[in-house]
Design an enzyme around this catalytic site. Structure first.
Site, short mmCIF file in Angstrom:
data_model
loop_
_atom_site.label_atom_id
_atom_site.label_comp_id
_atom_site.label_asym_id
_atom_site.label_seq_id
_atom_site.Cartn_x
_atom_site.Cartn_y
_atom_site.Cartn_z
N HIS A 217 0.81 -1.22 0.00
CA HIS A 217 0.00 0.00 0.00
C HIS A 217 0.85 1.28 0.00
O HIS A 217 1.81 1.40 0.72
CB HIS A 217 -0.97 0.02 1.19
CG HIS A 217 -0.31 -0.19 2.52
ND1 HIS A 217 -0.80 -1.05 3.46
CD2 HIS A 217 0.79 0.35 3.08
CE1 HIS A 217 -0.04 -1.02 4.54
NE2 HIS A 217 0.92 -0.17 4.33
N GLY A 218 0.46 2.20 -0.87
CA GLY A 218 1.10 3.51 -0.91
C GLY A 218 2.47 3.53 -1.56
O GLY A 218 3.14 4.56 -1.56
#
Length: 298
Positions: A217-218
């Site tokens: 994520h991210g």
């Protein structure tokens, strides 16, 4: 948003110093957002928070060491932070950047009838190829000319799990994914969406990602990168343009890989890699040093 009201709703005891208002949540060093609430639960982070922070969650032991006007003292700042995030995840005033809009598909795109695409919050550009058994979740943008091969999942939940006493709870992900122009993602790869509503996992144009790769994520992967099969890329990793990541490599979360760097086959990367560097081994070091050391052992 009013932190006092939220903690009251969550039945969490707290002591308040200063103003308790904030717009969103974020990690302490984040510079891309303003007026956000963060947490500090270790002394080493006290001097490292962004000037855009408006409110800090901390504990009684650290409170007096943090020279900041707006502080909230709780027993477990990290757990409290993510409980607040989960509470806000379905609130319009938190996920304001992700309003529900009907999915749009551009001209000339070839999408298998055996794929699964969310009815809302997906934008697919022109001449995109999406093969069978691909799953495209909410909050995903796929730009012109991209290719998503069979079995891949784009925009799935990331892995952020917290332990509280004798149980665990999963942190909800409310961010997005952006796949750039002419990116190719091969079979059975997973690109997780970002955790925060203001953030995206990003794969920039002309990057190619092989089979069975996990992008956390991210993470932000630059242009013209090549990521080989079985690689694991941790959350919020930044990989700059023109990098090579070899077969079965592992990159720890929150690291930065400099432009043109090579992560060689099987490397376990535990610290930042400089521009143009080549690293090998577990734990990864400069490739030439690794080979020199290997020869002495033999």
């Amino acid at each position: 948003m009013d932190l006092k009201a939220i903690l009251k709703e969550l039945n969490i005891q707290a002591k308040y110093i200063g103003k308790m208002e904030f717009d969103t949540l974020g990690v302490s060093k984040e510079t891309g957002i303003k007026n956000f609430c963060t947490f500090i639960d270790e002394e080493r982070f006290i001097e490292k928070y962004s000037k855009n922070v408006s409110l800090i969650l901390t504990n009684a032991e650290l409170c007096d060491k943090i020279n900041f006007n707006n502080k909230c003292i709780v027993k477990e700042p990290r757990l409290t932070f993510f409980k607040i995030h989960n509470y806000l995840a379905n609130k319009d005033n938190y996920s304001y950047q992700r309003r529900k809009e009907k999915t749009k598909i551009g001209v000339g795109s070839n999408i298998s009838k055996l794929s699964e695409i969310s009815d809302v919050n997906v934008i697919i550009g022109e001449n995109v190829t999406i093969e069978s058994f691909v799953s495209i979740k909410e909050n995903v943008i796929i730009e012109d000319g991209a290719v998503i091969r069979s079995g891949s999942v784009i925009g799935g939940e990331g892995f952020e799990v917290k332990r509280e006493s004798d149980r665990t709870f999963v942190v909800k992900h409310v961010g997005g994914v952006v796949i750039g122009k002419n990116v190719e993602i091969q079979q059975n790869t997973a690109i997780d969406k970002a955790l925060y509503p203001w953030d995206d996992t990003v794969i920039e144009e002309h990057t190619v990602i092989d089979n069975l790769v996990h992008v956390g994520h991210g993470a932000k992967i630059g242009k013209c990168c090549m990521i080989v099969a079985n690689t694991g890329i941790g959350g919020r990793v930044v990989i700059k343009d023109n990098c090579w990541v070899g077969f079965s490599s592992t990159i720890k979360q929150l690291l930065e890989i400099g432009e043109g760097a090579s992560i060689n086959m099987g490397a376990v990367v535990s610290k930042n890699v400089e521009k143009g560097a080549s690293v090998t081994g577990n734990l990864a070091i400069d490739h030439d040093k690794f080979i020199k050391h290997l020869k002495t052992m033999r």
